[in-house]
Design a protein around this motif. Structure first.
Motif, mmCIF file in Angstrom:
data_model
loop_
_atom_site.group_PDB
_atom_site.id
_atom_site.type_symbol
_atom_site.label_atom_id
_atom_site.label_comp_id
_atom_site.label_asym_id
_atom_site.label_seq_id
_atom_site.Cartn_x
_atom_site.Cartn_y
_atom_site.Cartn_z
ATOM 1 N N GLY A 33 -91.376 -72.905 25.540
ATOM 2 C CA GLY A 33 -91.280 -71.516 25.612
ATOM 3 C C GLY A 33 -90.183 -70.720 25.711
ATOM 4 O O GLY A 33 -89.167 -70.842 24.415
ATOM 5 N N SER A 93 -85.247 -70.670 29.545
ATOM 6 C CA SER A 93 -84.075 -70.024 30.194
ATOM 7 C C SER A 93 -83.247 -71.351 30.920
ATOM 8 O O SER A 93 -82.078 -71.381 31.087
ATOM 9 C CB SER A 93 -84.642 -69.138 31.337
ATOM 10 N N ASN A 94 -84.172 -72.538 31.006
ATOM 11 C CA ASN A 94 -83.395 -73.620 31.543
ATOM 12 C C ASN A 94 -82.575 -74.298 30.395
ATOM 13 O O ASN A 94 -81.135 -74.877 30.864
ATOM 14 C CB ASN A 94 -84.412 -74.650 32.143
ATOM 15 N N GLY A 149 -89.565 -77.133 31.089
ATOM 16 C CA GLY A 149 -90.786 -76.386 30.630
ATOM 17 C C GLY A 149 -91.658 -77.098 29.456
ATOM 18 O O GLY A 149 -92.439 -76.127 28.975
ATOM 19 N N ILE A 169 -87.994 -80.966 35.108
ATOM 20 C CA ILE A 169 -87.717 -80.148 36.228
ATOM 21 C C ILE A 169 -89.166 -79.410 36.542
ATOM 22 O O ILE A 169 -89.957 -79.002 35.716
ATOM 23 C CB ILE A 169 -86.881 -78.922 35.901
HETATM 24 C C1 GRF Z 1 -89.904 -73.512 34.397
HETATM 25 O O1 GRF Z 1 -90.272 -72.928 35.392
HETATM 26 C C2 GRF Z 1 -89.929 -75.003 34.618
HETATM 27 O O2 GRF Z 1 -89.573 -75.640 35.808
HETATM 28 C C3 GRF Z 1 -91.516 -75.229 34.275
HETATM 29 O O3 GRF Z 1 -91.692 -74.506 33.119
HETATM 30 C C4 GRF Z 1 -90.817 -73.225 33.055
HETATM 31 C C5 GRF Z 1 -90.050 -72.866 31.862
HETATM 32 O O4 GRF Z 1 -88.907 -72.030 31.768
HETATM 33 N N1 GRF Z 1 -91.837 -76.691 34.056
HETATM 34 P P1 GRF Z 1 -87.941 -71.881 30.689
HETATM 35 O O5 GRF Z 1 -88.565 -72.130 29.374
HETATM 36 O O6 GRF Z 1 -86.906 -73.053 30.882
HETATM 37 O O7 GRF Z 1 -87.400 -70.433 30.926
#
Ligand code: GRF
Length: 202
Positions: free
Chosen positions: A10, A13-14, A84, A104
């Motif tokens: 999605g 942000s990570n 994510g 994560i």
């Molecule tokens: C994060 O909270 C990750 O830990 C989880 O899904 C979310 C993904 O966020 N598994 P993003 O796409 O990295 O913003």
């Protein structure tokens, strides 16, 4: 430079945290971003950084995990980071990249993990349990959801927080620190598995 692939579903942000980490700049190169959708915000971000994107799955126009395995061997991918990514990674693919896939998770495993425990489902379950701390976990990926050995965890005091959304916000901040930290340690060869435990050298 460690060749890394990041799997997303999605927002990304990570992925952004990894791309923008000053510590990782000269240590890793993200050479493939993989998603389970045909498009998502994280793909747009990858394209901005000229990183090739791949949609994985059984739908038309997607690559299969078998094909991805071959592509990754050609690209010489050394580390896969699930950031994510919502789908379960097939066993064959996990075995092909044993101890080279990390994930994560936005809670303190082994609690609040498993099938269906993603995104706001996790934070809602944490909130409703009345747990006083939550946090983020980075772990190796094995054949089932959220059960691989834990590499690093950081916690956050949630005792004063008023909603799952507030928990999500605080945990995300921690995710953006802990994920680049672990990737840096892997790139520096400072993570070992011995005596059944993961050891992170300082
Ligand atoms: C994060 O909270 C990750 O830990 C989880 O899904 C979310 C993904 O966020 N598994 P993003 O796409 O990295 O913003």
């Amino acid at each position: 430079m460690l060749a890394v692939s990041v799997f997303v579903s999605g927002r990304g942000s990570n992925l952004k945290a990894l791309l923008e980490s000053p510590e990782l700049k000269n240590l890793i190169k993200i050479t493939a971003v993989v998603g389970d959708k045909i498009n998502c915000a994280a793909f747009d971000l990858a394209r901005k950084f000229s990183i090739p994107v791949y949609s994985v799955g059984n739908k038309e126009g997607f690559v299969s995990f078998n094909e991805l395995d071959k592509i990754f061997n050609e690209l010489k991918i050394e580390l896969i980071v699930l950031a994510g990514f919502l789908k379960l990674i097939p066993g064959d693919f996990v075995r092909s990249f044993r101890n080279r896939i990390i994930n994560i998770h936005p809670a303190l495993l082994p609690s609040f993990g498993g099938s269906g425990m993603y995104g706001m489902n996790v934070h809602r379950a944490v909130f409703e349990s009345s747990a006083q701390v939550s946090g983020a976990t980075v772990h190796f990926v094995d054949e089932t959801y959220d059960t691989g050995k834990i590499i690093a965890q950081r916690c956050v005091d949630i005792s004063e927080l008023k909603s799952p959304e507030e928990i999500a916000e605080q945990v995300l901040k921690i995710e953006h620190q802990i994920l680049p930290f672990v990737v840096e340690k892997i790139a520096l060869g400072k993570i070992f598995v011995d005596n059944k435990r993961v050891r992170v050298e300082s």
